[in-house]
Design a protein around this motif. Structure first.
Motif, PDB file in Angstrom:
ATOM      1  N   UNK A 134       0.827  -1.202   0.000  1.00  0.00           N
ATOM      2  CA  UNK A 134       0.000   0.000   0.000  1.00  0.00           C
ATOM      3  C   UNK A 134       0.862   1.253   0.000  1.00  0.00           C
ATOM      4  N   UNK A 135       1.895   1.274   0.837  1.00  0.00           N
ATOM      5  CA  UNK A 135       2.780   2.439   0.928  1.00  0.00           C
ATOM      6  C   UNK A 135       3.505   2.665  -0.395  1.00  0.00           C
ATOM      7  N   UNK A 136       3.955   1.576  -1.011  1.00  0.00           N
ATOM      8  CA  UNK A 136       4.639   1.693  -2.302  1.00  0.00           C
ATOM      9  C   UNK A 136       3.710   2.295  -3.356  1.00  0.00           C
ATOM     10  N   UNK A 137       2.460   1.846  -3.365  1.00  0.00           N
ATOM     11  CA  UNK A 137       1.494   2.401  -4.311  1.00  0.00           C
ATOM     12  C   UNK A 137       1.168   3.858  -4.001  1.00  0.00           C
ATOM     13  N   UNK A 138       1.104   4.196  -2.733  1.00  0.00           N
ATOM     14  CA  UNK A 138       0.848   5.583  -2.358  1.00  0.00           C
ATOM     15  C   UNK A 138       1.952   6.506  -2.895  1.00  0.00           C
ATOM     16  N   UNK A 139       3.169   5.990  -2.921  1.00  0.00           N
ATOM     17  CA  UNK A 139       4.288   6.783  -3.420  1.00  0.00           C
ATOM     18  C   UNK A 139       4.362   6.865  -4.927  1.00  0.00           C
ATOM     19  N   UNK A 140       3.616   5.986  -5.625  1.00  0.00           N
ATOM     20  CA  UNK A 140       3.621   6.014  -7.084  1.00  0.00           C
ATOM     21  C   UNK A 140       3.841   4.670  -7.729  1.00  0.00           C
ATOM     22  N   UNK A 141       4.167   3.649  -6.931  1.00  0.00           N
ATOM     23  CA  UNK A 141       4.302   2.296  -7.462  1.00  0.00           C
ATOM     24  C   UNK A 141       5.727   1.839  -7.647  1.00  0.00           C
ATOM     25  N   UNK A 142       6.539   2.638  -8.305  1.00  0.00           N
ATOM     26  CA  UNK A 142       7.931   2.264  -8.581  1.00  0.00           C
ATOM     27  C   UNK A 142       8.852   3.106  -7.706  1.00  0.00           C
ATOM     28  N   UNK A 143       9.429   2.481  -6.681  1.00  0.00           N
ATOM     29  CA  UNK A 143      10.253   3.222  -5.724  1.00  0.00           C
ATOM     30  C   UNK A 143      11.544   3.745  -6.351  1.00  0.00           C
ATOM     31  N   UNK A 144      11.929   3.197  -7.520  1.00  0.00           N
ATOM     32  CA  UNK A 144      13.153   3.647  -8.187  1.00  0.00           C
ATOM     33  C   UNK A 144      12.912   4.873  -9.071  1.00  0.00           C
ATOM     34  N   UNK A 145      11.646   5.174  -9.344  1.00  0.00           N
ATOM     35  CA  UNK A 145      11.328   6.308 -10.221  1.00  0.00           C
ATOM     36  C   UNK A 145      11.565   7.638  -9.506  1.00  0.00           C
ATOM     37  N   UNK A 146      11.916   8.657 -10.267  1.00  0.00           N
ATOM     38  CA  UNK A 146      12.169   9.974  -9.688  1.00  0.00           C
ATOM     39  C   UNK A 146      10.893  10.576  -9.093  1.00  0.00           C
ATOM     40  N   UNK A 147       9.750  10.206  -9.666  1.00  0.00           N
ATOM     41  CA  UNK A 147       8.476  10.764  -9.202  1.00  0.00           C
ATOM     42  C   UNK A 147       7.947  10.087  -7.945  1.00  0.00           C
ATOM     43  N   UNK A 148       8.654   9.008  -7.498  1.00  0.00           N
ATOM     44  CA  UNK A 148       8.167   8.284  -6.315  1.00  0.00           C
ATOM     45  C   UNK A 148       8.172   9.212  -5.097  1.00  0.00           C
ATOM     46  N   UNK A 149       7.035   9.256  -4.392  1.00  0.00           N
ATOM     47  CA  UNK A 149       6.914  10.108  -3.214  1.00  0.00           C
ATOM     48  C   UNK A 149       6.780  11.587  -3.541  1.00  0.00           C
ATOM     49  N   UNK A 150       6.442  11.908  -4.790  1.00  0.00           N
ATOM     50  CA  UNK A 150       6.279  13.313  -5.174  1.00  0.00           C
ATOM     51  C   UNK A 150       5.068  13.915  -4.482  1.00  0.00           C
ATOM     52  N   UNK A 151       5.024  15.248  -4.469  1.00  0.00           N
ATOM     53  CA  UNK A 151       3.899  15.933  -3.833  1.00  0.00           C
ATOM     54  C   UNK A 151       2.569  15.545  -4.437  1.00  0.00           C
ATOM     55  N   UNK A 152       2.537  15.380  -5.768  1.00  0.00           N
ATOM     56  CA  UNK A 152       1.292  14.990  -6.441  1.00  0.00           C
ATOM     57  C   UNK A 152       0.828  13.618  -5.979  1.00  0.00           C
ATOM     58  N   UNK A 153       1.765  12.658  -5.938  1.00  0.00           N
ATOM     59  CA  UNK A 153       1.405  11.301  -5.530  1.00  0.00           C
ATOM     60  C   UNK A 153       0.901  11.263  -4.088  1.00  0.00           C
ATOM     61  N   UNK A 154       1.612  11.945  -3.206  1.00  0.00           N
ATOM     62  CA  UNK A 154       1.210  11.954  -1.796  1.00  0.00           C
ATOM     63  C   UNK A 154      -0.130  12.658  -1.609  1.00  0.00           C
ATOM     64  N   UNK A 155      -0.349  13.735  -2.369  1.00  0.00           N
ATOM     65  CA  UNK A 155      -1.629  14.453  -2.268  1.00  0.00           C
ATOM     66  C   UNK A 155      -2.779  13.549  -2.661  1.00  0.00           C
ATOM     67  N   UNK A 156      -2.626  12.833  -3.782  1.00  0.00           N
ATOM     68  CA  UNK A 156      -3.687  11.935  -4.234  1.00  0.00           C
ATOM     69  C   UNK A 156      -3.923  10.801  -3.237  1.00  0.00           C
ATOM     70  N   UNK A 157      -2.835  10.214  -2.729  1.00  0.00           N
ATOM     71  CA  UNK A 157      -2.961   9.091  -1.794  1.00  0.00           C
ATOM     72  C   UNK A 157      -3.674   9.513  -0.517  1.00  0.00           C
ATOM     73  N   UNK A 158      -3.238  10.644   0.075  1.00  0.00           N
ATOM     74  CA  UNK A 158      -3.830  11.064   1.350  1.00  0.00           C
ATOM     75  C   UNK A 158      -5.229  11.644   1.169  1.00  0.00           C
ATOM     76  N   UNK A 159      -5.499  12.270   0.021  1.00  0.00           N
ATOM     77  CA  UNK A 159      -6.863  12.736  -0.246  1.00  0.00           C
ATOM     78  C   UNK A 159      -7.821  11.556  -0.308  1.00  0.00           C
ATOM     79  N   UNK A 160      -7.401  10.507  -1.031  1.00  0.00           N
ATOM     80  CA  UNK A 160      -8.233   9.306  -1.130  1.00  0.00           C
ATOM     81  C   UNK A 160      -8.466   8.688   0.248  1.00  0.00           C
ATOM     82  N   UNK A 161      -7.397   8.585   1.031  1.00  0.00           N
ATOM     83  CA  UNK A 161      -7.504   7.993   2.364  1.00  0.00           C
ATOM     84  C   UNK A 161      -8.408   8.832   3.267  1.00  0.00           C
ATOM     85  N   UNK A 162      -8.266  10.153   3.233  1.00  0.00           N
ATOM     86  CA  UNK A 162      -9.078  11.023   4.093  1.00  0.00           C
ATOM     87  C   UNK A 162     -10.544  11.019   3.674  1.00  0.00           C
ATOM     88  N   UNK A 163     -10.811  10.902   2.364  1.00  0.00           N
ATOM     89  CA  UNK A 163     -12.198  10.817   1.900  1.00  0.00           C
ATOM     90  C   UNK A 163     -12.850   9.554   2.449  1.00  0.00           C
TER      91      UNK A 163
END
Length: 437
Positions: A144-173
């Motif tokens: 779940x945490x890996x997917x929240x970060x974007x799926x691929x932990x080696x990618x530069x976008x992993x853990x980006x602000x966009x990914x975290x915003x989407x993950x936590x928005x979904x969780x809070x909803x």
């Protein structure tokens, strides 16, 4: 809520929610294997479509309890992720046809030993089942945490602000709906969270409709699509070992759902459950799909929605089969961004762990032996999940068993319970015998 209280319309929506919860895990296996074996676009289209279709068929086989097969619990079946590496190895070293022959042999093996394997129930008292259920939930959390970060932990976008915003928005909803709503709306909180998260992602320009546009409208399953299966002994033995691993994992899921339903899982339940999985695996080999096992992902959703009947699962199975026949509709599910799925997964997977803790609350924790069983087994399961290469120097066959955190927890808890509690049982029996005399 009794099954008759769930209308067909509500059951369909709940079924869609279950489908979305397991879909990413279901399509991951054909994508990984197809890419590794360099399948053509047409072959990949078939592989994904038949996989989705077979997930639905396997689910219905498990739901339809009869004299011979089917556990009859509200469970969903999907591809066994632990089969990916062995299937890739067989396909690359031998051929695709050897790969599917091995799947068929393993399915027949599961059907034949289902009755014998079901006798393991006596080795699963509450201290073992509670430990196993807790570990199932906890070992899924990194996914779940890996997917929240974007799926691929080696990618530069992993853990980006966009990914975290989407993950936590979904969780809070989802959390907001769980806290401030009730009834049917609350029961589909995960579905609403996934839809809302996808809409937010679309507004951010992060949703692509290309997969839907490129998918075909209709696709029929074909017997031996890749050719007639071949049977090579080492490949078959490898898949039999994987089947045993899946059976141990499914055992934990069966007990988790039985606990949730307040149903004592019997030897007959286990036998029919294993047999349904074996039959599904045989069909998977015949139609060039994959081994199928009971998914643990959906256990948390049963707990979260509060609706534990089979009707929504029938809908989920039917929808999966329909999506397998209509790839364009099936492709619509793939547009859900990975961080959105991750946010929903975190809520569901932690609910499984909580269910296990509730089971352990019934165990006598003043008994130090029980504490040792729980502590060591959970520790081993989580440790192997985080570092699966821990056993890399052992023989490959042994690694197939011990690289799965759920399996090693099951083995550890069962063995420790036998060693630490077996003496207690014998002492009690002697005391009872002495009292009688």
């Amino acid at each position: 809520m009794a099954e008759k209280e769930v209308s067909q319309q509500k059951a369909a929506v709940l079924g869609l929610q279950h489908l979305l919860a397991m879909y990413s895990g279901a399509v991951a296996v054909p994508l990984l294997i197809g890419n590794a074996l360099k399948f053509s676009p047409a072959q990949m289209t078939y592989l994904v479509s038949i996989d989705i279709f077979m997930c639905g068929l396997a689910t219905l086989l498990q739901l339809m309890r009869n004299k011979y097969f089917g556990i009859g619990f509200p469970v969903i079946l999907g591809c066994a992720i632990q089969a990916v590496a062995p299937l890739q190895m067989i396909g690359q070293k031998f051929s695709i046809n050897d790969m599917y022959g091995a799947i068929i042999v393993a399915g027949i093996f599961v059907v034949l030993i289902s009755g014998v394997f079901a006798k393991i129930k006596k080795f699963f008292p509450p201290v073992v089942t509670g430990t196993l259920i807790t570990t199932i939930g906890l070992t899924l959390v990194p996914v779940a945490i890996q997917n929240m970060g974007g799926g691929n932990s080696a990618a530069k976008s992993f853990g980006s602000g966009q990914n975290l915003l989407l993950a936590f928005c979904t969780m809070f909803i989802i959390l907001a709906l769980e806290i401030w709503t009730k009834g049917f709306i609350r029961s589909i909180s995960v579905l609403i969270g996934l839809v809302a998260g996808t809409v937010i992602a679309a507004c951010m320009g992060l949703v692509s409709f290309t997969p839907v546009m490129e998918a075909s409208w209709f696709h029929l399953p074909q017997l031996f699509y890749f050719g007639v299966p071949k049977f090579e002994w080492s490949s078959s033995l490898t898949m039999i070992i994987i089947a045993l691993v899946s059976m141990v994992e499914s055992t934990g899921v069966f007990f988790a759902i039985g606990d949730l339903l307040h149903h004592d899982v019997t030897e007959e339940d286990l036998k029919k459950g294993y047999r349904a999985e074996g039959i599904a695996q045989i069909f998977g080999g015949l139609f060039n799909a994959f081994p199928y096992t009971t998914f643990s992902q959906n256990v948390g959703l049963l707990q979260l929605s509060g609706i534990k009947t089979k009707r929504p699962i029938y809908w989920a199975g039917g929808l999966l089969m329909a999506m397998g026949l209509l790839p364009k509709i099936g492709a619509m599910v793939t547009i859900i961004p990975t961080p959105v799925l991750g946010g929903a997964m975190l809520v569901m997977f932690t609910m499984i762990a909580v269910q296990g803790i509730k089971t352990l609350a019934k165990v006598d924790l003043s008994d130090n032996n029980n504490v040792l069983i729980i502590a060591i087994s959970v520790g081993l399961g989580l440790g192997v999940t985080i570092y699966p290469q821990f056993f890399k120097n052992l023989p490959a066959t042994v690694q197939l068993f011990l690289s799965n955190g759920i399996v090693i927890t099951s083995l550890s808890a069962t063995i420790l319970n036998f060693l630490l509690k077996g003496g207690d049982r014998k002492a009690k029996q002697k005391t009872q015998t002495a009292n009688i005399m």
